[in-house]
Write a protein that holds these residues in place. Structure first.
Motif, mmCIF file in Angstrom:
data_model
loop_
_atom_site.group_PDB
_atom_site.id
_atom_site.type_symbol
_atom_site.label_atom_id
_atom_site.label_comp_id
_atom_site.label_asym_id
_atom_site.label_seq_id
_atom_site.Cartn_x
_atom_site.Cartn_y
_atom_site.Cartn_z
ATOM 1 N N TYR A 268 0.924 -1.188 -0.081
ATOM 2 C CA TYR A 268 -0.035 -0.108 0.249
ATOM 3 C C TYR A 268 0.817 1.286 0.016
ATOM 4 C CZ TYR A 268 -3.021 3.566 1.624
ATOM 5 O OH TYR A 268 -3.635 4.817 1.817
ATOM 6 N N ALA B 151 0.268 5.224 0.361
ATOM 7 C CA ALA B 151 -0.575 6.453 0.615
ATOM 8 C C ALA B 151 -0.610 7.457 -0.419
ATOM 9 C CB ALA B 151 -0.008 7.182 1.873
ATOM 10 N N SER C 217 1.477 4.492 7.919
ATOM 11 C CA SER C 217 0.726 3.411 7.099
ATOM 12 C C SER C 217 1.105 2.256 6.206
ATOM 13 C CB SER C 217 -0.518 4.365 6.152
ATOM 14 O OG SER C 217 -1.206 5.258 6.863
ATOM 15 N N SER C 218 1.951 2.803 5.389
ATOM 16 C CA SER C 218 2.686 2.035 4.433
ATOM 17 C C SER C 218 3.837 1.173 4.990
ATOM 18 C CB SER C 218 3.322 2.743 3.324
ATOM 19 O OG SER C 218 2.591 3.583 2.704
ATOM 20 N N LEU D 195 1.757 -0.127 9.310
ATOM 21 C CA LEU D 195 0.367 -0.950 9.477
ATOM 22 C C LEU D 195 -0.004 -2.028 8.171
ATOM 23 C CD1 LEU D 195 -1.972 2.107 10.398
ATOM 24 C CD2 LEU D 195 -0.343 0.662 11.767
ATOM 25 N N ASN E 68 -1.406 -6.227 7.940
ATOM 26 C CA ASN E 68 -2.680 -6.445 7.391
ATOM 27 C C ASN E 68 -2.761 -8.036 6.959
ATOM 28 O OD1 ASN E 68 -5.350 -5.387 6.964
ATOM 29 N ND2 ASN E 68 -4.611 -5.512 4.607
ATOM 30 N N MET F 35 -6.100 6.817 5.016
ATOM 31 C CA MET F 35 -4.728 5.800 4.635
ATOM 32 C C MET F 35 -4.644 4.946 6.079
ATOM 33 S SD MET F 35 -1.892 9.005 3.817
ATOM 34 C CE MET F 35 -2.575 10.204 5.414
ATOM 35 N N PHE F 36 -4.725 4.984 7.329
ATOM 36 C CA PHE F 36 -4.695 3.868 8.083
ATOM 37 C C PHE F 36 -5.604 2.981 7.890
ATOM 38 C CE2 PHE F 36 -3.144 6.644 12.122
ATOM 39 C CZ PHE F 36 -2.003 6.888 11.494
ATOM 40 N N SER F 37 -6.960 3.229 7.289
ATOM 41 C CA SER F 37 -7.948 2.172 6.880
ATOM 42 C C SER F 37 -7.515 1.370 5.848
ATOM 43 C CB SER F 37 -9.137 2.960 7.060
ATOM 44 O OG SER F 37 -10.269 1.816 7.000
ATOM 45 N N ALA G 289 -4.547 0.801 4.760
ATOM 46 C CA ALA G 289 -3.476 -0.121 5.378
ATOM 47 C C ALA G 289 -3.876 -1.120 5.999
ATOM 48 C CB ALA G 289 -2.091 0.964 5.844
ATOM 49 N N THR H 207 -6.967 -0.549 12.468
ATOM 50 C CA THR H 207 -7.540 0.940 12.740
ATOM 51 C C THR H 207 -8.926 1.039 13.362
ATOM 52 O OG1 THR H 207 -6.225 1.715 10.736
ATOM 53 C CG2 THR H 207 -8.056 3.122 11.270
#
Length: 593
Positions: A4, A6, A48-49, A52, A56, A114-116, A118, A123
Motif C-alpha cells: 500500500y 498512501a 500506514s505503508s 500498518l 494487514n 490512509m490508516f484504514s 493500510a 484501525t
C-alpha cells in the motif's frame, strides 16, 4: 503480499485545489497551509505503508485468540498500537484540553483513510475509541469527561459501542439488557451484546464500553432505551484503575473478514454502569457515535477499494497475457501486459474513478462537519445529515464491488490466498452491514432525511449543483460537454425520482420504499459526478495556469471524463426502476417465494 502506498498527492489536490481549505472561514482552516498538511499526510502515509500495511496480512491469517478470558491481538499489533499512540494520531482532531491536537475533522478524515486502507481491522481499535470519546464529549457530565477523555484521547484506554443483542439488531426497541438503579447514581447492567468490535483485547489498560439498555420500570420499546458508560475496570476517584467490573468476553466471533479485530460477545453480569446523557434518551447520545461511525464506515469502503486497486494496477502492468489487438506492445516478450487490454482498462478505470471521486466526497463531507462543529453552521449540519446515508451506503456498496473488480484482474490468482486479494473483498464486506445495514440507510434517506426540515437540505443540494453548473458553464465548450452536461442530466434524474416519491409515496408508501435503494445509489452517483466536475475544473484551471505537473492534471481530467461518460449515466437506470413502483416488488405472497 499486497502493498500500500498512501495517496498523499491526491489528498493534497482535493484539500487545496478543489476544496481550497485555506480560503475557508471555518476556524482552524487558515492554518492548514500546503506545507503543514503535507508534513502531516506524509508522516501518516509513512506509518500506514511501513507499519500498518505489513501487519494487514498478519492480522488476517492469525486473527485474535482468547485464552482464559484474555483476548490476544495478532503478532505486531500491540507494538504498532504503541507507535500510533506515541505519534498522537488517535487524538489528532480531539480537543486540546483532553490531550488532543484539535485539528479539523477534514485532516482526521484524510489520515483515517490512509490508516484504514493500510489495515482496516487494526484501525478500528482507535476508530471505535474516537467515536465513544465523541459521545462522552457531547453528552457526558464534566466529571465523566475529566475521568475518561484524557485516557481515551490518547488510546491508553479504548472504547466500544454495544447495541446489538442476539435477538435484535436494527430494531433496538426489542433489547433486553436491563439497568437497575442503585440509589447512588450508578446502575447494575445485566445482559448480553454481540458483534462488539474491539470488545476485549490486550492493547489498552482499560476498555470503556458504551452500552444501550433499559432502566427497570422505564417506558417500553425504543423510548425506554438509555446509554451507559460501563468500564472494564472501575475508575477510582484519583483516576487510577480499581476493581474489575462485571463485564466479560464470552467468545470471539468467527467472521468472514477483519480477523485482526476482536469482535466479541460481551456478557454483563450486574456490571456497574453510569448513565451517559438523559434517562430514556440513549438513542440521542448513541447517534452521536453512530453518525460519526457511519461516515467512518463509508471511508472504509473507499479505503479498501483504493488499496485493492493499487495492487490490481501493479499486477496488470506486470502480468503478461495475450497480445494487444492493435499490435504488440511488448514485442521482445512472449506476451503483452494485461493493462493493454480494453476490458482490463475498463475495470481499472472503474476502480480509479470511484476511489478518487469517493475521496473528494468524504473530504467534502468532513468540511461540512467542521463547519457545523466549529462555526455552528446549521445548514452544513443539515446537509451532511442528509448525505450521511449516501456516504455510508453508496460508498460501501461500490467499494466492495471495486475490490471484486480488483480481484478479477488477477484471474485465478485473485482467488488464491497467497496473493492476498481476497482479504480486501472479505474486509470490505462488513462495511455494507454494520453501523446500519445499507438497506436501512436507504430507508433512512428516503423515509426521513429527504423530508427533514421541510425538504430544505435536499433543495440546498440541488441548488448547489445548479449554481456550480451556472457559474462554470460557458468558459470551455469541451468541459461543458464532458462534465457539466452529464452532471445536469444526472441531477435532473435525481429530482425526477424525488418528485415520483412525492406524488406516489403518500398514497402508497411502498412506492417510495421499494425505490429507496436505487435512490441512494442515484444520489451517490450525482455526488461523485459533482465531485468529478469540481475536480475537473480544478485540474483545467491548474493546466491553464501553467502547472508544473501537467501529467497529473491531465490524468485527472481523463479519469473524470471516464466517470461522467461511463458511470454517471447509471442514474437513468435507477430512475427507471424507481418509476416502476412497488407493484412488481410486492406482487408475491410470502408463501410463494
Amino acid at each position: 503480499m499486497p502493498t500500500y502506498t498512501a495517496p498523499t498527492k491526491d489528498l493534497q489536490f482535493v484539500l487545496h485545489d478543489v476544496l481550497k481549505i485555506t480560503q475557508s472561514d471555518i476556524p482552524g482552516y487558515a492554518d492548514l497551509e500546503v506545507d503543514f498538511t503535507s508534513a502531516i499526510l506524509e508522516e501518516a502515509g509513512k506509518i500506514s505503508s511501513e507499519v500498518l500495511a505489513p501487519l494487514n496480512t498478519v492480522g488476517d491469517t492469525e486473527g485474535c485468540r482468547m485464552e482464559n478470558g484474555v483476548v490476544y491481538t495478532p503478532t505486531g499489533f500491540k507494538e504498532a498500537f504503541e507507535q500510533v499512540k506515541e505519534g498522537g494520531w488517535p487524538g489528532l482532531d480531539m480537543p486540546e484540553e483532553y490531550g488532543g491536537q484539535n485539528m479539523p475533522a477534514v485532516i482526521g478524515s484524510a489520515v483515517g483513510e490512509m490508516f484504514s486502507a493500510a489495515n482496516q481491522a487494526f484501525t478500528m481499535y482507535q476508530g471505535l475509541t474516537h467515536g465513544a470519546a465523541s459521545a462522552i464529549l457531547a453528552h457526558g457530565t464534566q466529571a465523566q469527561k475529566d475521568t475518561y477523555l484524557p485516557k481515551m484521547v490518547s488510546c491508553e484506554w479504548t472504547g466500544t459501542m454495544n447495541l446489538t443483542e442476539p435477538h435484535c439488531g436494527t430494531d433496538l426497541g426489542l433489547m433486553r439488557t436491563k439497568a437497575e438503579p442503585q440509589g447512588d447514581g450508578g446502575y447494575k447492567i445485566t445482559g448480553q451484546k454481540i458483534f462488539i468490535s474491539s470488545g476485549e483485547h490486550d492493547m489498552a489498560d482499560n476498555i470503556v464500553h458504551l452500552v444501550l439498555g433499559k432502566i427497570v420500570g422505564g417506558p417500553e420499546g425504543i423510548k425506554g432505551v438509555s446509554l451507559f458508560i460501563v468500564p472494564k475496570f472501575l475508575v477510582n476517584e484519583d483516576g487510577s484503575l480499581g476493581a474489575r467490573n462485571g463485564v466479560t468476553c464470552g467468545k470471539i466471533e468467527e467472521k468472514m473478514g477483519i480477523h485482526g479485530n476482536s469482535t466479541c460477545v460481551m456478557n454483563y453480569d450486574e456490571a456497574t454502569g453510569y448513565l451517559l446523557g438523559e434517562e430514556h434518551k440513549g438513542m440521542r447520545a448513541m447517534f452521536t457515535m453512530m453518525n460519526e461511525a457511519r461516515l467512518g464506515v463509508g471511508m472504509q469502503g473507499l479505503a479498501q477499494a483504493e488499496a485493492a486497486y493499487q495492487n490490481a494496477l501493479e499486477y496488470a502492468k506486470d502480468r503478461l497475457q495475450g497480445r494487444d489487438v492493435t499490435g504488440a506492445k511488448n514485442p521482445d516478450g512472449p506476451a503483452d501486459p494485461l493493462i493493454v487490454h480494453p476490458d482490463i482498462r475498463r475495470s481499472l478505470m472503474d476502480q480509479k474513478s470511484f476511489a478518487e471521486g469517493a475521496r473528494a466526497f468524504i473530504l467534502w463531507g468532513a468540511t461540512m462537519i467542521d463547519a457545523a462543529h466549529r462555526s455552528g453552521d446549521k445548514d452544513a449540519d443539515g446537509l451532511v445529515s442528509l448525505l450521511t446515508p449516501v456516504i455510508k451506503g453508496f460508498l460501501t456498496d461500490q467499494g466492495y464491488d471495486m475490490t471484486i473488480k480488483a480481484q478479477q484482474v488477477y484471474g485465478g490468482h485473485g482467488y488464491i490466498e497467497e496473493w492476498g486479494m481476497s482479504q480486501y473483498t472479505r474486509d470490505a464486506r462488513i462495511a455494507m452491514i454494520y453501523e446500519g445495514a445499507n438497506g436501512v440507510q436507504a430507508l433512512d434517506l428516503v423515509g426521513r432525511k429527504l423530508a427533514q426540515d421541510g425538504g430544505k437540505h435536499v433543495m440546498a443540494f440541488f441548488d448547489l449543483v445548479k449554481s456550480f453548473i451556472k457559474d462554470t458553464a460557458g468558459q470551455d465548450a469541451d468541459f461543458d460537454r464532458d462534465f457539466l452536461d452529464p452532471l445536469k442530466a444526472a441531477s435532473k434524474d435525481l429530482q425526477s425520482a424525488g418528485m415520483y416519491f412525492m406524488q406516489n409515496g403518500m398514497k402508497n408508501p411502498n412506492n417510495a420504499l421499494a425505490g429507496s435503494y436505487d435512490f441512494m445509489h442515484m444520489f451517490g452517483h450525482v455526488c461523485l459526478g459533482l465531485m468529478w466536475a469540481q475536480m475537473g475544473k480544478a485540474a483545467r484551471d491548474a493546466l491553464s495556469a501553467g502547472a508544473s505537473d501537467a501529467a497529473f492534471y491531465e490524468t485527472k481530467l481523463a479519469t473524470g471524463r471516464y466517470y461522467m461518460a461511463r458511470q454517471l449515466p447509471a442514474t437513468a437506470l435507477h430512475l427507471s426502476r424507481i418509476q416502476s413502483g412497488a407493484d412488481t416488488v410486492m406482487a408475491l405472497e410470502a408463501a410463494n417465494f
